[in-house]
Design a protein around this motif. Structure first.
Motif, short mmCIF file in Angstrom:
data_model
loop_
_atom_site.label_atom_id
_atom_site.label_comp_id
_atom_site.label_asym_id
_atom_site.label_seq_id
_atom_site.Cartn_x
_atom_site.Cartn_y
_atom_site.Cartn_z
N GLU A 217 0.84 -1.21 0.04
CA GLU A 217 0.15 0.18 -0.15
C GLU A 217 0.64 1.40 0.05
O GLU A 217 1.84 1.24 0.87
N GLY A 218 0.54 2.00 -0.92
CA GLY A 218 1.66 3.49 -0.86
C GLY A 218 2.48 3.20 -1.77
O GLY A 218 3.15 4.42 -1.95
N LEU A 219 3.06 2.21 -2.53
CA LEU A 219 4.36 1.96 -3.21
C LEU A 219 3.79 1.61 -4.41
O LEU A 219 2.65 1.24 -4.79
N ASP A 220 4.75 1.26 -5.31
CA ASP A 220 4.50 0.66 -6.59
C ASP A 220 3.71 -0.74 -6.72
O ASP A 220 4.23 -1.33 -5.55
N GLU A 221 3.34 -1.01 -7.72
CA GLU A 221 2.90 -2.65 -7.89
C GLU A 221 4.02 -3.03 -8.63
O GLU A 221 4.42 -2.59 -9.74
#
Ligand code: MN
Length: 227
Positions: A217-221
């Motif tokens: 959550e809150g970062l890249d995939e």
């Protein structure tokens, strides 16, 4: 006058930085059994034993979006979704209070594992290198520079659209500052180091043709295909 090398020097491994540029990878440290439910699924007691570490070679990094060849010498390649910490400022014996000041930012990685070779190594009391440190074994997204701690938030992984792993960063046994404090007593951390911070429960096998997606959550995939 530059040194004369006997063979061409290898390229510097790197991962992208969100917003531009690349992060040169010096070393990849990984922590084992850092989520209790994963320790249990591996047949271990998740007591608060001191954290332990292993390493992958720096050039095991692979950008998100890449095709990852199914590695040789295994019939049981596993996914392990992990929060990745990028070190901007080195040091040894870093205190927990100072630890986050050494961090550039965070990404999302997959600690690809030849599980069959890891099990054999465990039983024989042998090192984990062939199970963990093979080519292309450390796919990683862009690093998001941020001062804010990542101490909670969903972490998940899907294979071909089906959810395999889901937990929360708050379930880590050892927090990011604790990991940096302990690791930096064993090694002189340097700018360019990555720390793979352990995987939650739900690890499982991958096959050629699988499409893997995961995130924090809150970062890249992170996305990759096994080919
Ligand atoms: Mn792992």
């Amino acid at each position: 006058m530059p040194a004369t090398f006997a063979v061409p020097p290898p390229p510097i491994p790197s991962v992208p930085v969100a917003g531009g540029g690349r992060f040169p990878v010096h070393r990849i440290y990984c922590i084992g059994r850092n989520y209790a439910a994963h320790a249990r699924e591996m047949g271990m007691d998740p007591g608060r034993e001191p954290p332990f570490f292993f390493m992958k070679p720096a050039d095991a990094v692979v950008d998100s979006g890449a095709d990852v060849p199914y590695p040789p010498m295994t019939a049981n390649l596993h996914h392990e979704i992990e929060l990745v910490v990028a070190i901007a400022r080195g040091g040894s014996s870093i205190s927990e209070a100072d630890a986050l000041g050494h961090v550039l930012g965070y990404g999302v990685g997959i600690d690809l594992t030849r599980r069959d070779l890891q099990s054999q190594a465990r039983e024989a009391g042998r090192p984990w290198d062939v199970a963990k440190g093979f080519d292309h074994s450390a796919p990683c997204t862009a690093i998001h520079p941020q001062a804010r701690a990542v101490d909670r938030g969903a972490i998940w992984l899907k294979v071909n659209g089906q959810e395999r792993q889901r937990s929360d960063i708050s379930q880590m046994i050892w927090s990011v500052p604790e990991q940096i404090a302990v690791l930096s007593r064993y090694f002189m951390l340097q700018a360019g180091d990555l720390i793979f911070t352990g995987t939650p429960e739900g690890v499982g096998p991958l096959a050629r043709g699988d499409r893997v997606a995961g995130g924090v959550e809150g970062l890249d995939e992170i996305q990759l295909s096994i080919v």
